[in-house]
Design an enzyme around this catalytic site. Sequence first.
Site: not given
Lengths: 247, 247
Positions: A113, A55
């Site tokens: 992540y 994003d």
Amino acid sequence: MRTLRLTLAYDGTNYVGWQRQASGASIQQVVESAFRPLFAGTGSEPVLIGAGRTDAGVHAIGQVASIRVPFDLPATSVWRALNIRLPADVRVVDLTDAAPTFHAQYDARGKSYRYQIATGRVLLPFERWFVWHMPRPCDPELMRQAALHFTGTHDFTSFEGRGSLLLDRVRTLTRVDIRASPGTITVHVDGDGFLRHMVRILVGTLVDVGCGLKPPESVLDALAARVRSAAGPTAPAAGLTLVQVRY
Amino acid sequence: MRTLRLTLAYDGTNYVGWQRQASGASIQQVVESAFRPLFAGTGSEPVLIGAGRTDAGVHAIGQVASIRVPFDLPATSVWRALNIRLPADVRVVDLTDAAPTFHAQYDARGKSYRYQIATGRVLLPFERWFVWHMPRPCDPELMRQAALHFTGTHDFTSFEGRGSLLLDRVRTLTRVDIRASPGTITVHVDGDGFLRHMVRILVGTLVDVGCGLKPPESVLDALAARVRSAAGPTAPAAGLTLVQVRY
């Protein structure tokens, strides 16, 4: 046709995200632009495929991308040419020849992540683009108890940002690890795949638990509900970094 | 009159340095500007004294400053008011009442600096303002051997940037420590005081040794020569951070 595999690091602060968009510069677009001179005269255009569509504001140290190329310049020369053309906030860390059929997105078997939270009362200038500043008392032990419920295979519908058309929302997380040091909480998440905003919603939910707003067991209800409103808020993009893609 | 003691952290990238200058924004100036509304109507102007005058592009996590103030607002309120007004790249980490005679510069008994060198072939986007990118083979063990010669009391004339009018160039370094990890070399320097550009010239000289351009013992000659040209180059400002000031 020759296929290259790129490992990319980027500071996502000034980008609209991985994917090409009309509203501003994307990582995909600046890397494709850096490739363009190498494609000159070949009649084809660079099309870069990323393992994960990060994003706006999300960072990467180990994003992987693939691209089919019509030239036979050595990999090291391509790597050098790209880094000369790219802005300093996007770097090709590694570039190698891959199997012709290699596809960075479809072949990915898992991703890791990292989400960084700064809990001190002052947000240090060096961290300002790379953490979520959350200067409230937060108990990492409560977060750990909640995190245990996320590992394994679950329907993560409640942890998906709106606007997705996916049919299958079952994912397997192999690690949801909370590391705490003075002023910092870091969440490490490994899984076979991730829904839109999934790590950020997961972190927002864990922080709700850490702050005492909900008990650790509440995440079981959140998973079972299969509705976005059952989970916590979406943590800010800045704290998130795509660390690694596994194949 | 009341004296406050501030601990400041800043990303020096966009500043001309600590000291007020006509050519651009300085750290001193933006902090004084943040104080100004609190001085309104008192007939006096904020004058901030810093422990060390960091150069343009140099960072701090523990700069200390003192200021005499004509108001009796609680320290916590002052701290909050300043951080609201300051840009995100300058933060007041701590603010307390000090002895009325406290003077951040004259009372300082020692400082600690950290210098970060990135030796990997690619400069990671997150580090680009905070390291010296030096992608050449550099042996930290050779740097360590050279560093031993710097500890203790020496005339550091060869390690002073031009343009200084100081009379006494004898300083005592209590620590010159080299830490190496893959892709990174960090130099930690503690001393009772530092000449202009001293840490940066010291690091430039250590890197010359680490790269094999000069033997470790050559730094003894460089010290003895008492002339700037006998030492190595001035390492870039970006790698340097003022970590702590001791009183």
